[in-house]
Scaffold this motif. Structure first.
Motif, PDB file in Angstrom:
ATOM      1  N   LEU A 141     -21.955  -6.425   4.385  1.00 67.50           N
ATOM      2  CA  LEU A 141     -20.631  -6.364   3.766  1.00 67.50           C
ATOM      3  C   LEU A 141     -19.544  -6.430   4.824  1.00 67.50           C
ATOM      4  CD1 LEU A 141     -21.223  -3.476   1.175  1.00 67.50           C
ATOM      5  CD2 LEU A 141     -21.156  -5.923   0.698  1.00 67.50           C
ATOM      6  N   THR A 142     -18.344  -6.856   4.405  1.00 69.57           N
ATOM      7  CA  THR A 142     -17.186  -6.890   5.298  1.00 69.57           C
ATOM      8  C   THR A 142     -16.016  -6.173   4.639  1.00 69.57           C
ATOM      9  OG1 THR A 142     -16.490  -9.028   4.396  1.00 69.57           O
ATOM     10  CG2 THR A 142     -17.873  -9.063   6.374  1.00 69.57           C
ATOM     11  N   LEU A 143     -15.087  -5.712   5.451  1.00 73.46           N
ATOM     12  CA  LEU A 143     -13.880  -5.054   4.966  1.00 73.46           C
ATOM     13  C   LEU A 143     -12.737  -6.054   4.904  1.00 73.46           C
ATOM     14  CD1 LEU A 143     -14.023  -1.641   6.890  1.00 73.46           C
ATOM     15  CD2 LEU A 143     -14.694  -2.117   4.534  1.00 73.46           C
ATOM     16  N   HIS A 144     -11.929  -5.953   3.869  1.00 72.30           N
ATOM     17  CA  HIS A 144     -10.790  -6.859   3.688  1.00 72.30           C
ATOM     18  C   HIS A 144      -9.805  -6.653   4.836  1.00 72.30           C
ATOM     19  CE1 HIS A 144      -7.424  -8.951   1.933  1.00 72.30           C
ATOM     20  NE2 HIS A 144      -8.152  -9.282   0.883  1.00 72.30           N
ATOM     21  N   PRO A 145      -9.528  -7.691   5.623  1.00 68.39           N
ATOM     22  CA  PRO A 145      -8.678  -7.513   6.824  1.00 68.39           C
ATOM     23  C   PRO A 145      -7.257  -7.076   6.516  1.00 68.39           C
ATOM     24  CG  PRO A 145      -9.073  -9.845   6.377  1.00 68.39           C
ATOM     25  CD  PRO A 145      -9.969  -9.079   5.452  1.00 68.39           C
ATOM     26  N   ASP A 146      -6.703  -7.507   5.377  1.00 68.65           N
ATOM     27  CA  ASP A 146      -5.320  -7.152   5.047  1.00 68.65           C
ATOM     28  C   ASP A 146      -5.204  -5.780   4.392  1.00 68.65           C
ATOM     29  OD1 ASP A 146      -4.499  -9.624   5.988  1.00 68.65           O
ATOM     30  OD2 ASP A 146      -4.777 -10.577   4.031  1.00 68.65           O
ATOM     31  N   LYS A 147      -6.296  -5.292   3.818  1.00 68.13           N
ATOM     32  CA  LYS A 147      -6.252  -4.028   3.094  1.00 68.13           C
ATOM     33  C   LYS A 147      -6.928  -2.880   3.831  1.00 68.13           C
ATOM     34  CE  LYS A 147      -6.215  -6.338  -1.416  1.00 68.13           C
ATOM     35  NZ  LYS A 147      -6.913  -6.491  -2.732  1.00 68.13           N
ATOM     36  N   THR A 148      -7.385  -3.145   5.038  1.00 71.31           N
ATOM     37  CA  THR A 148      -8.024  -2.116   5.854  1.00 71.31           C
ATOM     38  C   THR A 148      -7.150  -1.840   7.069  1.00 71.31           C
ATOM     39  OG1 THR A 148     -10.211  -2.889   5.138  1.00 71.31           O
ATOM     40  CG2 THR A 148     -10.120  -1.491   7.089  1.00 71.31           C
ATOM     41  N   LYS A 149      -6.609  -0.641   7.142  1.00 72.24           N
ATOM     42  CA  LYS A 149      -5.656  -0.341   8.213  1.00 72.24           C
ATOM     43  C   LYS A 149      -5.515   1.168   8.413  1.00 72.24           C
ATOM     44  CE  LYS A 149      -1.903  -0.786   4.835  1.00 72.24           C
ATOM     45  NZ  LYS A 149      -0.660  -1.497   4.482  1.00 72.24           N
ATOM     46  N   LEU A 150      -4.915   1.511   9.538  1.00 69.32           N
ATOM     47  CA  LEU A 150      -4.606   2.911   9.862  1.00 69.32           C
ATOM     48  C   LEU A 150      -3.115   3.132   9.675  1.00 69.32           C
ATOM     49  CD1 LEU A 150      -5.935   4.916  12.904  1.00 69.32           C
ATOM     50  CD2 LEU A 150      -3.524   5.020  12.275  1.00 69.32           C
ATOM     51  N   THR A 151      -2.761   4.166   8.947  1.00 68.58           N
ATOM     52  CA  THR A 151      -1.357   4.463   8.672  1.00 68.58           C
ATOM     53  C   THR A 151      -1.021   5.879   9.115  1.00 68.58           C
ATOM     54  OG1 THR A 151      -1.388   3.041   6.716  1.00 68.58           O
ATOM     55  CG2 THR A 151       0.415   4.628   6.888  1.00 68.58           C
ATOM     56  N   PRO A 152      -0.061   6.037  10.046  1.00 67.82           N
ATOM     57  CA  PRO A 152       0.415   7.394  10.344  1.00 67.82           C
ATOM     58  C   PRO A 152       1.027   7.998   9.084  1.00 67.82           C
ATOM     59  CG  PRO A 152       1.190   5.821  11.991  1.00 67.82           C
ATOM     60  CD  PRO A 152       0.639   5.024  10.854  1.00 67.82           C
ATOM     61  N   PHE A 153       0.618   9.206   8.755  1.00 66.29           N
ATOM     62  CA  PHE A 153       1.092   9.811   7.511  1.00 66.29           C
ATOM     63  C   PHE A 153       1.257  11.307   7.725  1.00 66.29           C
ATOM     64  CE2 PHE A 153       0.403  11.751   3.297  1.00 66.29           C
ATOM     65  CZ  PHE A 153       1.382  11.099   2.581  1.00 66.29           C
ATOM     66  N   SER A 154       2.481  11.700   8.016  1.00 65.62           N
ATOM     67  CA  SER A 154       2.735  13.124   8.225  1.00 65.62           C
ATOM     68  C   SER A 154       4.222  13.392   8.148  1.00 65.62           C
ATOM     69  CB  SER A 154       2.206  13.574   9.589  1.00 65.62           C
ATOM     70  OG  SER A 154       2.985  13.011  10.630  1.00 65.62           O
ATOM     71  N   LYS A 155       4.549  14.641   7.952  1.00 64.94           N
ATOM     72  CA  LYS A 155       5.939  15.068   7.927  1.00 64.94           C
ATOM     73  C   LYS A 155       6.597  14.824   9.274  1.00 64.94           C
ATOM     74  CE  LYS A 155       6.336  19.422   7.565  1.00 64.94           C
ATOM     75  NZ  LYS A 155       6.325  20.786   6.985  1.00 64.94           N
TER      76      LYS A 155
END
Length: 433
Positions: free
Chosen positions: A287-301
């Motif tokens: 299997l492969t991961l969708h390149p446009d929908k797989t990402k790291l997002t900083p998420f904090s106050k």
């Protein structure tokens, strides 16, 4: 009275299987297929949707219901003698929000019954095996439950980064041999495995041609969501719990709905390590991961409060965008709103529907528009998302008024006149999450 007793018998059998699976986690089930008798098939028939389009044989649920007992007895005899032949699945295509087409399978009504029977048996076992964060297509789980869980986990675990991922074409790319080996770890019943093999190799009908894919699960069938959940439980969920979490420096969590999942991390370094390992993990299983929908997002106050940083970290999950924002009391909280793509798609649908149906009676249009709006409110009506509901409500009025004016001999239809005679349902917060 008889149907009630037979239903209770099936329910008792499933309960006993579930208790065995819960009490003996290492147990491998080897004798299940014999439980699929006429009573079981009847219960499965009552559990499937009757309004779906017919499959390859063009037989509707209403037609199958004619002389139902005789048909179920005949079906059971074929299953008992291992003479059941899984028919090919008719494939149609529907347009997705990104403009691409998505394949949908249309199994026959009889095949749905058999698949539902196997799904009932296997779900009783695997519901004791699956982790609580696996929500998709499971009784007692909902998308709103997953949404609430994500918000609470981010808040309680002091999550700083989110890895969001989407598996490319999961249902089309599951390797048959790998799936069979995974199933055998828990269900090693010859009759059940043969039925699953028949479905995997039944073929696909498209444009009057039959093809036999060597990968993928039977789309549109009753069994397909469960098979994908079983596959991902061993490929992803168990890997995360048993191999990943213990190696992290900080806290983490995962939430998964079918092939859509996110992983939250307390430290960015942990998120980076797992993000790089995810692709390798899935490649091992074809299997492969969708390149446009797989990402790291900083998420904090703290990320939101950075000086001069206008674009605070947000991530999408199950149709919602999660973000940090100030509450009315002045402190920072995690909020949710309808994801932009989902919002735009719904409004485009409203515009097209009003255009295509403008010549119907106003009463019919009003009833259908009301149903569509209530459906939107029912899913997206959560706290902090009232603005999105208002946008949809106002756009529905605008679209309806515009296309009514185009057909009216009197010219422009006025808002006040329309609202007075046919008031569309107002936005409503349905879920207190």
């Amino acid at each position: 009275m008889g149907d009630t007793l037979r239903s209770q018998t099936v329910s008792t059998q499933l309960k006993q299987i579930a208790e065995q699976a819960a009490d003996y986690p290492e147990m491998v089930f080897t004798t299940l297929a014999h439980k699929i008798d006429v009573n079981f098939l009847r219960e499965a028939y009552h559990g499937i949707r009757k309004d779906a389009a017919p499959g390859f044989d063009n037989m509707t649920a209403k037609e199958y219901a004619s002389d139902l007992e005789k048909k179920l007895f005949n079906l059971h005899e074929r299953l008992r003698k291992d003479k059941y032949i899984a028919p090919p699945v008719e494939r149609v295509w529907i347009e997705k929000e990104n403009g691409k087409d998505r394949p949908i399978g249309k199994p026959t009504i009889e095949d749905k019954i058999v698949q539902k029977s196997v799904e009932m048996l296997m779900s009783a076992i695997y519901d004791q095996v699956f982790y609580d964060f696996s929500h998709g297509f499971r009784k007692g789980h909902s998308q709103h439950q997953a949404i609430h869980e994500v918000r609470e986990q981010c808040r309680v675990l002091n999550i700083e980064c989110i890895v969001s991922a989407d598996i490319t074409g999961l249902f089309d790319n599951i390797e048959h041999s790998i799936l069979r080996n995974i199933i055998k770890k828990k269900v090693n019943d010859g009759g059940i495995l043969r039925l699953i093999g028949k479905w995997l190799n039944a073929g696909v009908v498209e444009d009057e041609r039959i093809t036999y894919p060597d990968k993928g699960t039977p789309q549109g069938g009753e069994i397909s969501p469960l098979l994908s959940n079983i596959f991902l439980h061993y490929v992803l969920d168990e890997w995360f719990v048993k191999e990943v979490k213990g190696r992290m420096k900080g806290r983490s969590f995962m939430s998964r709905w079918a092939d859509d999942f996110i992983i939250g991390f307390e430290y960015e370094s942990d998120a980076q390590r797992v993000l790089s390992a995810l692709s390798k993990r899935f490649m091992r299983f074809g299997l492969t991961l969708h390149p446009d929908k797989t990402k790291l997002t900083p998420f904090s106050k703290s990320y939101t409060l950075k000086d001069g940083d206008k674009g605070n970290g947000t991530f999408d999950y199950l149709g919602f965008t999660f973000y940090w924002s100030k509450s009315r009391q002045g402190y920072y909280v995690i909020k949710k709103k309808t994801a932009r793509k989902r919002l735009n798609r719904f409004m485009q649908m409203l515009w097209s529907w009003c255009k295509e149906n403008r010549h119907n009676t106003i009463g019919k249009q009003y009833n259908m528009l009301s149903i569509k709006l209530r459906g939107f409110y029912q899913y997206f009506g959560v706290r902090s998302n009232y603005k999105s509901l208002e946008v949809v409500y106002e756009y529905a009025e605008k679209s309806w008024r515009y296309w009514l004016s185009r057909r009216s001999h009197r010219g422009e239809v006025m808002y006040e006149e329309l609202r007075k005679s046919f008031p569309l349902p107002f936005p409503k917060i349905v879920h207190n999450i």
